[in-house]
Design an enzyme around this catalytic site. Structure first.
Site, mmCIF file in Angstrom:
data_model
loop_
_atom_site.group_PDB
_atom_site.id
_atom_site.type_symbol
_atom_site.label_atom_id
_atom_site.label_comp_id
_atom_site.label_asym_id
_atom_site.label_seq_id
_atom_site.Cartn_x
_atom_site.Cartn_y
_atom_site.Cartn_z
ATOM 1 N N LYS A 95 61.557 -32.301 6.260
ATOM 2 C CA LYS A 95 62.520 -32.567 5.502
ATOM 3 C C LYS A 95 62.889 -31.637 4.215
ATOM 4 C CE LYS A 95 61.619 -37.706 5.773
ATOM 5 N NZ LYS A 95 61.448 -38.825 5.550
ATOM 6 N N TYR A 134 70.559 -42.231 8.994
ATOM 7 C CA TYR A 134 69.675 -43.721 7.863
ATOM 8 C C TYR A 134 70.789 -44.534 8.017
ATOM 9 C CZ TYR A 134 65.915 -41.001 7.263
ATOM 10 O OH TYR A 134 64.006 -39.795 7.114
ATOM 11 N N PHE A 177 67.043 -47.927 -1.773
ATOM 12 C CA PHE A 177 67.132 -47.131 -2.195
ATOM 13 C C PHE A 177 68.159 -45.756 -1.314
ATOM 14 C CE2 PHE A 177 63.212 -48.778 0.793
ATOM 15 C CZ PHE A 177 63.590 -47.541 2.081
ATOM 16 N N ARG A 195 54.091 -39.834 16.303
ATOM 17 C CA ARG A 195 54.243 -41.046 15.119
ATOM 18 C C ARG A 195 52.816 -41.133 14.792
ATOM 19 N NH1 ARG A 195 57.600 -42.816 12.450
ATOM 20 N NH2 ARG A 195 57.336 -44.572 11.217
ATOM 21 N N THR A 237 54.389 -44.357 6.821
ATOM 22 C CA THR A 237 56.324 -44.143 5.864
ATOM 23 C C THR A 237 55.779 -43.994 4.475
ATOM 24 O OG1 THR A 237 57.030 -45.814 7.291
ATOM 25 C CG2 THR A 237 58.127 -45.239 5.153
ATOM 26 N N ARG A 248 51.792 -37.091 6.589
ATOM 27 C CA ARG A 248 52.312 -37.661 5.587
ATOM 28 C C ARG A 248 51.203 -37.746 4.414
ATOM 29 N NH1 ARG A 248 56.565 -41.794 8.589
ATOM 30 N NH2 ARG A 248 58.539 -40.774 8.663
ATOM 31 N N ASN A 287 58.115 -38.338 1.962
ATOM 32 C CA ASN A 287 56.813 -37.745 3.368
ATOM 33 C C ASN A 287 56.625 -36.630 3.847
ATOM 34 O OD1 ASN A 287 59.360 -38.836 4.742
ATOM 35 N ND2 ASN A 287 58.162 -41.202 4.388
ATOM 36 N N HIS A 336 60.633 -36.705 9.679
ATOM 37 C CA HIS A 336 61.261 -37.810 9.856
ATOM 38 C C HIS A 336 60.346 -37.434 11.051
ATOM 39 C CE1 HIS A 336 63.293 -40.614 12.315
ATOM 40 N NE2 HIS A 336 63.920 -39.439 13.193
ATOM 41 N N GLU A 357 69.097 -40.930 17.769
ATOM 42 C CA GLU A 357 68.448 -39.873 17.041
ATOM 43 C C GLU A 357 68.657 -38.301 17.503
ATOM 44 O OE1 GLU A 357 65.783 -41.563 14.317
ATOM 45 O OE2 GLU A 357 65.719 -40.632 15.499
HETATM 46 P P1 IDP Z 1 59.923 -43.833 9.016
HETATM 47 O O1 IDP Z 1 60.468 -42.462 8.154
HETATM 48 O O2 IDP Z 1 58.834 -43.590 8.914
HETATM 49 O O3 IDP Z 1 60.525 -44.120 10.119
HETATM 50 P P2 IDP Z 1 61.254 -45.997 8.384
HETATM 51 O O4 IDP Z 1 61.443 -47.589 7.541
HETATM 52 O O5 IDP Z 1 62.528 -45.416 9.101
HETATM 53 O O6 IDP Z 1 60.502 -44.866 8.281
HETATM 54 O O7 IDP Z 1 62.704 -45.176 6.562
HETATM 55 C C1 IDP Z 1 63.154 -44.177 6.704
HETATM 56 C C2 IDP Z 1 62.648 -43.305 5.319
HETATM 57 O O8 IDP Z 1 63.285 -44.040 4.594
HETATM 58 C C3 IDP Z 1 60.720 -43.172 5.206
HETATM 59 O O9 IDP Z 1 61.053 -41.451 6.103
HETATM 60 C C4 IDP Z 1 61.512 -42.836 3.752
HETATM 61 O O10 IDP Z 1 61.608 -41.394 3.152
HETATM 62 C C5 IDP Z 1 62.341 -43.996 3.335
HETATM 63 N N1 IDP Z 1 61.882 -45.074 2.605
HETATM 64 C C6 IDP Z 1 61.565 -46.313 3.583
HETATM 65 N N2 IDP Z 1 60.485 -47.153 3.310
HETATM 66 C C7 IDP Z 1 60.654 -46.991 2.022
HETATM 67 C C8 IDP Z 1 60.409 -47.406 0.555
HETATM 68 O O11 IDP Z 1 60.428 -48.847 0.687
HETATM 69 N N3 IDP Z 1 61.114 -46.772 -0.969
HETATM 70 C C9 IDP Z 1 61.577 -45.529 -0.843
HETATM 71 N N4 IDP Z 1 61.633 -44.517 0.914
HETATM 72 C C10 IDP Z 1 61.030 -45.841 1.506
HETATM 73 MG MG MG Z 2 62.537 -44.562 10.912
#
Ligand code: IDP
Ligand code: MG
Length: 168
Positions: free
Chosen positions: A9, A49, A57, A90, A96, A107, A121, A124, A135
Site C-alpha cells: 500500500k 474495497y 471509514f 496472511r 488488520t 503489520r 497497515n 493487503h 482480486e
Molecule cells: P484486511 O486488510 O486485514 O483483509 P479488511 O477487513 O478486509 O482487512 O479491511 C480492509 C482494510 O480496511 C484494512 O486493511 C484497513 O486498511 C481498513 N480497515 C479495516 N477495518 C478498519 C477499521 O475498523 N478502522 C479503520 N480502517 C479499517
Molecule cells: Mg480483506
C-alpha cells in the site's frame, strides 16, 4: 496450489518498506507469479474495497489506497503462488489492526493507526480463495501472470483504444 494477491500500500511505499516486506514474504518460500506498479483509480479502489462500502471509514480507505494520504499515487501489486499461499501470506501479514497485530508480523512491525483512525497497515493480502480470485482478476490480466491460474478465453475486440508513445 493456491494464489493470493498482495498489495504494498502507499504507506509501505512511502516508508521505503518494499524491500523489507518482500524479504519477509520470501520466508513463505512461495513463488512470485506476477508483479507491477499500479496507479490506483477511484474505480479500481472502489471495486477492490466494494465489500467495505457501508463502513464509516470507506471514504478514508479509498483515499488511502489511492495514495492521497501519502502523496504516492501507486501501489505495488503482486501475485504469490504455491502451497497454502493464502494462509501463509496472511499469517505473516498479521491482524488488520496494526496495534493488535503480532509485533513480529509485517503489520505489527510497520503499521500504525493514524489519529483519524485509519489503519495504515502497509499491505493487503487476500483472505480466502474466492476473494483471491476476484482480486487477482481485478488487478491483473491473464498474460501478466506467469502461471495459468484461472480459466481464460480469447475474445476479439471491435474497437481498440490504447495509449501509445507519441510519434516524433
Ligand atoms: P484486511 O486488510 O486485514 O483483509 P479488511 O477487513 O478486509 O482487512 O479491511 C480492509 C482494510 O480496511 C484494512 O486493511 C484497513 O486498511 C481498513 N480497515 C479495516 N477495518 C478498519 C477499521 O475498523 N478502522 C479503520 N480502517 C479499517
Ligand atoms: Mg480483506
Amino acid at each position: 496450489m493456491q494464489q493470493t494477491l498482495v498489495l504494498i500500500k502507499p504507506d509501505g511505499l512511502k516508508k521505503s518498506l518494499t524491500g523489507n516486506i518482500l524479504t519477509r514474504l520470501s520466508e513463505t518460500k512461495l513463488e512470485i507469479a506476477a508483479a507491477k506498479m499500479v496507479r490506483v483509480s477511484k474505480e479500481l479502489a472502489e471495486s477492490h474495497y466494494g465489500h467495505m462500502k457501508d463502513k464509516p471509514f470507506f471514504g478514508e480507505l479509498i483515499g488511502y489506497i489511492m495514495g492521497e494520504l501519502h502523496d504516492r499515487r501507486k501501489v505495488l501489486a503482486l501475485v504469490y503462488y504455491g502451497e497454502n499461499a493464502i494462509k501463509k501470506v496472511r499469517e505473516l501479514s498479521g491482524a488488520t489492526n496494526p496495534e493488535e497485530a503480532d509485533p513480529v508480523s509485517i503489520r505489527g512491525a510497520y503499521g500504525r493507526v493514524t489519529t483519524k483512525g485509519v489503519y495504515e497497515n502497509v499491505l493487503h493480502t487476500s483472505t480466502n480463495e474466492e476473494e483471491a480470485e476476484r482480486e487477482i482478476k481485478l488487478w491483473f490480466k491473464p498474460d501478466e501472470i506467469i502461471f495459468d491460474v484461472y480459466e481464460t478465453e480469447i475474445i476479439t475486440r471491435e474497437v481498440v483504444k490504447e495509449r501509445v508513445w507519441k510519434k516524433k
